[in-house]
Scaffold this motif. Structure first.
Motif, mmCIF file in Angstrom:
data_model
loop_
_atom_site.group_PDB
_atom_site.id
_atom_site.type_symbol
_atom_site.label_atom_id
_atom_site.label_comp_id
_atom_site.label_asym_id
_atom_site.label_seq_id
_atom_site.Cartn_x
_atom_site.Cartn_y
_atom_site.Cartn_z
ATOM 1 N N UNK A 78 6.119 -12.421 -3.934
ATOM 2 C CA UNK A 78 7.657 -13.318 -3.163
ATOM 3 C C UNK A 78 8.096 -14.531 -4.439
ATOM 4 N N UNK A 84 16.798 -3.180 -2.163
ATOM 5 C CA UNK A 84 16.548 -4.613 -1.513
ATOM 6 C C UNK A 84 15.284 -4.941 -0.969
ATOM 7 N N UNK A 129 0.378 -11.726 -1.769
ATOM 8 C CA UNK A 129 2.016 -11.299 -1.041
ATOM 9 C C UNK A 129 2.649 -12.016 -1.770
ATOM 10 N N UNK A 144 15.892 -11.558 -7.209
ATOM 11 C CA UNK A 144 17.351 -12.072 -5.762
ATOM 12 C C UNK A 144 18.013 -12.765 -6.255
ATOM 13 N N UNK A 199 12.085 -13.883 -5.767
ATOM 14 C CA UNK A 199 13.180 -14.556 -5.623
ATOM 15 C C UNK A 199 14.147 -14.741 -6.684
ATOM 16 N N UNK A 215 11.396 -6.066 -2.226
ATOM 17 C CA UNK A 215 10.800 -6.460 -2.803
ATOM 18 C C UNK A 215 9.104 -5.293 -3.614
#
Lengths: 350, 294
Positions: free
Chosen positions: A340, A171, A336, A347, A344, A173
């Protein structure tokens, strides 16, 4: 009533004073104490003990689980650590934020032991003015050979439907996105939106349906318990959990496409009260016999220290050459956000 | 004079709440309205970014999922806790049974989660038994999905529901049930129409004690959840520790806090009399929620 209030004030005043005394007592003391802030399981206790004995000092060893956690704690202030171990991207951030002390390399007689090829990669701190490499490594893939008979040493293993729900990825990124980017032939530090989108789709559509979950906490436990047969993760975590008797059933490899690698460095923090002792510790780590002991403890190849390679007794889970196609993770700054957003969807989605 | 004594007695509690609840909450509120720092932290610049970012469909999906899991888990917990509380209240050896409800608290929260992993895992005890009985050859995938999350959440928060239910049922006058039966009610009717209305306050308390912590669950979905079990608590943690967006973590925390506090107030205002009864009944019961680690 007033009497009672006075008593309470007196008592609380007394408590406050004793608390202050207690706290200040912790910092002082005659014998020198070196405060180290390091990753969980990253320096063997035996090495720390040897240092304490040779230099007649005390070492306080606190741990963190991620660069972000370390950075946040130091940024919040209040902690008086002498040495910490950030990864490359965080070394550059900490230099920018003026959190590091310059290192006098002339005092490090073991600096010459460091592989020049590793020093070349230190573009986060050109000339190593603030940081001395500690370890260069990469996450790879662990395979349970008793369950998976044949496989290719590639990230494409996560596309195998016959292993669905028996595979796990971190987990994390930058790690997982980096694996997909490398598999597609891109840089792990790309800021090109199209390439990031492509990596996102590869993970979402091809890899994720076969994964049991994304897990950075218990992946090694799940692997050791036979819950999953293929795990992307760190060798030291995997072999810390797998019973020694079963080590021959585990294959650990760095996929041929390469992936994100990390170079953790030792840095001295601004405000350190024991700069000399901290330098001695850094030099101590790079002493060949000590570095070999550290590598043997974790099954690491001696990626950083050259003379230690000959002194190593144990086996390594991978070879320094396996990291050839890997690429160091760099700070991508404000871009970044692109990662992200992609992460997202990975996940959160179903 | 008398007033001052009361204030003095409650001072430690007020101080505690101010320092460890109100002050951090104010910091969270402040952070949620600031611009995010590039490397974590915040810039001293007012911004509503954190709140507009919440309108993102991914976060809305997770909010909906969290709400769904919380409602199902709370309902199941109450359904199991009600007969438990009832049987303890009517039992002759209440002390032993209550003791058994509390025993699990002696074991660390995380250890109990790992115990469930050992039971439900692909190579776990349950699958070993199923394999021995030849009911399955490959093992059943119990873990790492929403069902596993709900199961473990129900297990974790069951005592918080049983205790307030027991304390209300214990005060219930059981002869009323006999009276209902005498007046022609069936056994079921007597429970639904006489018992339930009288223990409503206990049900509400039990529901709150389970719903509120479950809504903020973090460790359970992280450890026994799978790809479909990412909850609000996990988003908050990730925004704080991984994606370096402290304002977004703060704004989501605020939303969770406002939603749950709103719920508590709504119920407290609508049922002032019964709420008071419960809290008067046993102030100790308020402790588990504060002590409960997520």
């Amino acid at each position: 009533m007033d009497k009672l209030r006075k008593v309470i004030l007196d008592v609380s005043g007394f408590l406050l004073v004793s608390l202050v005394l207690l706290l200040s007592g912790c910092g002082g003391g005659q014998s020198k104490t070196l405060y180290i802030f390091n990753w969980t399981y990253y320096t063997p206790d035996s090495v720390i003990q040897k240092f304490e004995k040779e230099y007649g000092v005390k070492v306080v060893y606190d741990t963190f689980a991620s660069n972000e956690e370390m950075f946040a704690k130091l940024k919040a202030g209040g902690a008086n650590y002498d040495i910490t171990f950030p990864s490359g991207d965080y070394v550059s951030i900490m230099i920018k934020e003026n959190m590091l002390e310059k290192i006098d390399k002339s005092k490090l007689k073991n600096f010459a032991n460091i592989d020049p090829k590793v020093l070349e990669q230190c573009d986060f701190d050109p000339g190593n003015q603030y940081s001395i490499p500690y370890y260069l490594g990469a996450a790879g893939v662990a395979v349970n050979k008793t369950k998976v008979a044949s496989y290719e040493k590639s990230w494409s293993i996560f596309a195998r439907k016959d292993l669905a729900n028996r595979m796990i990825m971190l987990d994390d990124m930058r790690e997982v996105m980096g694996d997909a980017l490398k598999y597609l032939g891109y840089s792990v530090n790309t800021v090109d939106q199209k390439q990031i989108d492509e990596a996102r789709d590869l993970i979402n559509k091809v890899w994720k349906p076969n994964l049991l979950k994304f897990d950075a906490e218990a992946f090694a436990k799940s692997f050791a318990a036979g819950e999953v047969w293929v795990a992307q993760g760190y060798a030291e975590s995997i072999f810390a959990e797998v019973d020694k008797a079963n080590w021959n059933t585990v294959d650990f490899f760095i996929p041929k496409e390469g992936g994100p690698s990390y170079l953790d460095s030792m840095v001295i923090l601004k405000g350190s009260k024991n700069k000399d002792l901290a330098l001695k510790f850094i030099d101590f780590i790079q002493r060949p016999d000590i570095y070999a002991e550290f590598c043997d403890y974790f099954g690491f190849p001696s990626t950083v220290n050259v003379p230690a390679r000959a002194l190593k007794k144990g086996e390594s889970w991978y070879r320094p050459e396996d990291l050839l196609n890997c690429e160091l993770k760099k700070d991508v700054g404000a871009d970044l956000e692109k990662y992200n957003a992609a992460w997202q969807t990975i996940r959160v989605g179903k | 004079m008398k007033k001052h004594t009361g204030l003095l007695y409650t001072m430690p509690q007020i101080l505690w709440l101010l320092v460890f609840f109100a002050a951090p909450l104010c910091i969270i509120i402040a952070y949620s309205f600031l611009r995010k720092g590039l490397y974590g932290g915040v810039e001293p610049q007012l911004s509503l970014d954190a709140y507009t970012a919440m309108a993102n469909p991914n976060i809305l999906l997770v909010t909906w999922r969290t709400l769904k899991i919380s409602i199902i888990a709370t309902a199941l917990t109450l359904l199991i806790a009600l007969p438990c509380g009832y049987s303890i209240a009517r039992s002759k050896n209440q002390a032993i049974r209550l003791f058994l409800v509390i025993v699990p608290f002696w074991t660390n929260f995380l250890v109990r989660i790992y115990a469930w992993i050992a039971i439900l895992g692909n190579e776990g005890f349950l699958n070993d038994i199923l394999k021995a009985l030849h009911l399955t050859s490959t093992g059943v995938q119990f873990l790492y999905n929403q069902t596993a999350v709900i199961l473990v959440l129900v297990y974790m928060y069951l005592p918080y529901a049983i205790l307030p239910l027991f304390s209300t049922i214990d005060k219930f006058d059981f002869t009323l049930l006999d009276a209902a039966r005498d007046l022609g009610a069936t056994k079921f009717q007597s429970y639904v129409r006489v018992l339930l209305p009288n223990i409503k306050s206990g049900l509400v308390t039990a529901g709150l004690f389970t719903f509120v912590p479950i809504f903020g669950a973090y460790a359970v979905p992280l450890l026994v959840g799978g790809k479909d079990s990412y909850m609000l608590g996990n988003i908050i943690a990730d925004q704080l520790t991984k994606t370096r967006n402290w304002p977004l973590a703060s704004s989501i925390s605020m939303t969770v806090t406002v939603l749950t506090t709103g719920l508590v107030f709504l119920i407290a205002l609508r049922k002032p009399r019964e709420q008071k009864q419960v809290f008067d009944a046993d102030p100790l019961l308020l402790q588990p929620v504060q002590a409960g680690k997520r």
